[in-house]
Design a protein around this motif. Sequence first.
Motif, short mmCIF file in Angstrom:
data_model
loop_
_atom_site.label_atom_id
_atom_site.label_comp_id
_atom_site.label_asym_id
_atom_site.label_seq_id
_atom_site.Cartn_x
_atom_site.Cartn_y
_atom_site.Cartn_z
N ASN A 233 -1.86 9.18 7.56
CA ASN A 233 -3.00 9.77 6.76
C ASN A 233 -3.04 9.60 5.37
O ASN A 233 -3.84 9.76 4.74
N TYR A 234 -1.88 9.11 4.72
CA TYR A 234 -1.70 8.86 3.56
C TYR A 234 -2.36 7.42 3.06
O TYR A 234 -2.84 7.09 2.08
N LEU A 235 -2.50 6.69 4.17
CA LEU A 235 -3.01 5.38 3.85
C LEU A 235 -4.54 5.45 4.43
O LEU A 235 -5.32 4.59 3.88
N SER A 236 -4.84 6.11 5.49
CA SER A 236 -6.47 5.95 5.86
C SER A 236 -6.77 7.37 6.37
O SER A 236 -5.96 7.87 6.99
N PRO A 237 -8.25 7.65 6.28
CA PRO A 237 -8.58 8.91 6.94
C PRO A 237 -8.95 8.52 8.44
O PRO A 237 -8.97 9.61 9.21
N LYS A 238 -8.76 7.33 8.93
CA LYS A 238 -9.22 6.93 10.23
C LYS A 238 -7.67 6.73 11.29
O LYS A 238 -7.16 5.75 11.39
N MET B 193 0.81 4.13 -2.98
CA MET B 193 0.75 5.49 -2.66
C MET B 193 1.87 6.46 -2.82
O MET B 193 2.10 7.65 -2.79
N ARG C 42 0.88 -1.25 0.03
CA ARG C 42 0.04 -0.06 0.24
C ARG C 42 0.92 1.30 -0.04
O ARG C 42 0.32 2.28 -0.78
N ASP D 229 -8.95 -2.85 2.52
CA ASP D 229 -9.41 -1.66 2.18
C ASP D 229 -8.67 -0.80 3.35
O ASP D 229 -9.46 -0.85 4.44
N PHE D 230 -7.55 -0.16 2.70
CA PHE D 230 -7.02 0.59 3.58
C PHE D 230 -7.79 1.81 4.21
O PHE D 230 -7.52 2.28 5.32
N GLU D 231 -8.64 2.42 3.42
CA GLU D 231 -9.41 3.45 3.57
C GLU D 231 -10.24 3.08 5.26
O GLU D 231 -10.60 4.06 5.64
N GLN D 232 -10.43 2.01 5.25
CA GLN D 232 -11.44 1.58 6.47
C GLN D 232 -10.58 1.17 7.61
O GLN D 232 -10.93 0.71 8.52
#
Length: 263
Positions: free
Chosen positions: A152-157, A27, A23, A128-131
């Motif tokens: 933060n590049y990998l996920s908003p959480k 990115m 990932r 799903d990295f966003e999660q």
Amino acid sequence: MSIRDKKITIIGSGNVGFHLGKRLFEMGFSIYQVFSRNLDKATRLATAIDAHPINQLNQITDQSDIYIIAVKDVGIGRVAHVLSESVGNQKIVVHTSGATSSELISKYFDNYGVFYPLQTFSIEQEVDFEQIPFCIDAKSPEVKETLLELANYLSPKVYRISDRERQILHVAAVFVNNFTNHLYSVGEDILEKEKINFDILKPLIFETARKIENQRAEDMQTGPAKRGDTDTISQHMEYLDKHPEYQKLYKTLTESISKHKAK
Ligand SMILES: NC(=O)c1ccc[n+]([C@@H]2O[C@H](COP(=O)([O-])OP(=O)(O)OC[C@H]3O[C@@H](n4cnc5c(N)ncnc54)[C@H](OP(=O)(O)O)[C@@H]3O)[C@@H](O)[C@H]2O)c1
């Protein structure tokens, strides 16, 4: 130097190292080296992410800016020790564990931290990295900022989580993930032995998870233990005479649900 220009070395090409490395590369990050004790495993990941594969810890060089230790918890201390001899104590060095204290690496590195992705990873399963919630900690505010930026590049959480909070989260994660998955496999085994299709249970599994998106899990509890339906419980216990291990589990969980209900 911007975070995008920092080189990263991934130590460990198991479940977490594999997905994290891939990932980060996707990115746009530059992964310099990938370590596994098994060169084939290191090469499999390194080839996919344009990095150098290595299988000896003392081959790790000081050319990276961030070192991610993603090995089994039992190996983290030794890896940190050997790594400190190769790269000194000024590099940013993190581990990815939920359970291991950062103290294990803090004695070797000034710029240590934790980069814990709170998700279940298996090499063969896409994630799903966003999660994925990332739990970040570091002693130095600068290192913390760098790790937050990277996450933060990998996920908003992304969460700032102390050592203690992370270890508690890990206890809860074992209940909600490892134990529930084990219970799925108990259900799977019972049905396989009776030649009944496990797929019939899948909508129930998904709905159980979906329900707690906006509700408290305790409020969503159903079933014979919650209802105090002793006849059904006895019938189930009788069926489970042929699976004494599962019968023990059933009894423990039934008692736990009943006590929870009584609170
Ligand atoms: N899997 C998850 O769902 C998950 C989620 C969040 C965090 N984590 C954490 O992330 C870390 C890695 O977990 P994982 O599931 O990726 O582990 P893993 O797949 O079982 O193994 C990761 C790597 O650890 C290496 N290793 C094992 N014992 C070692 C030792 N004594 N010295 C050096 N290397 C050793 C393995 O090396 P070889 O390739 O040489 O066998 C492998 O490359 C752990 O701290 C874990 O708690 C895991």
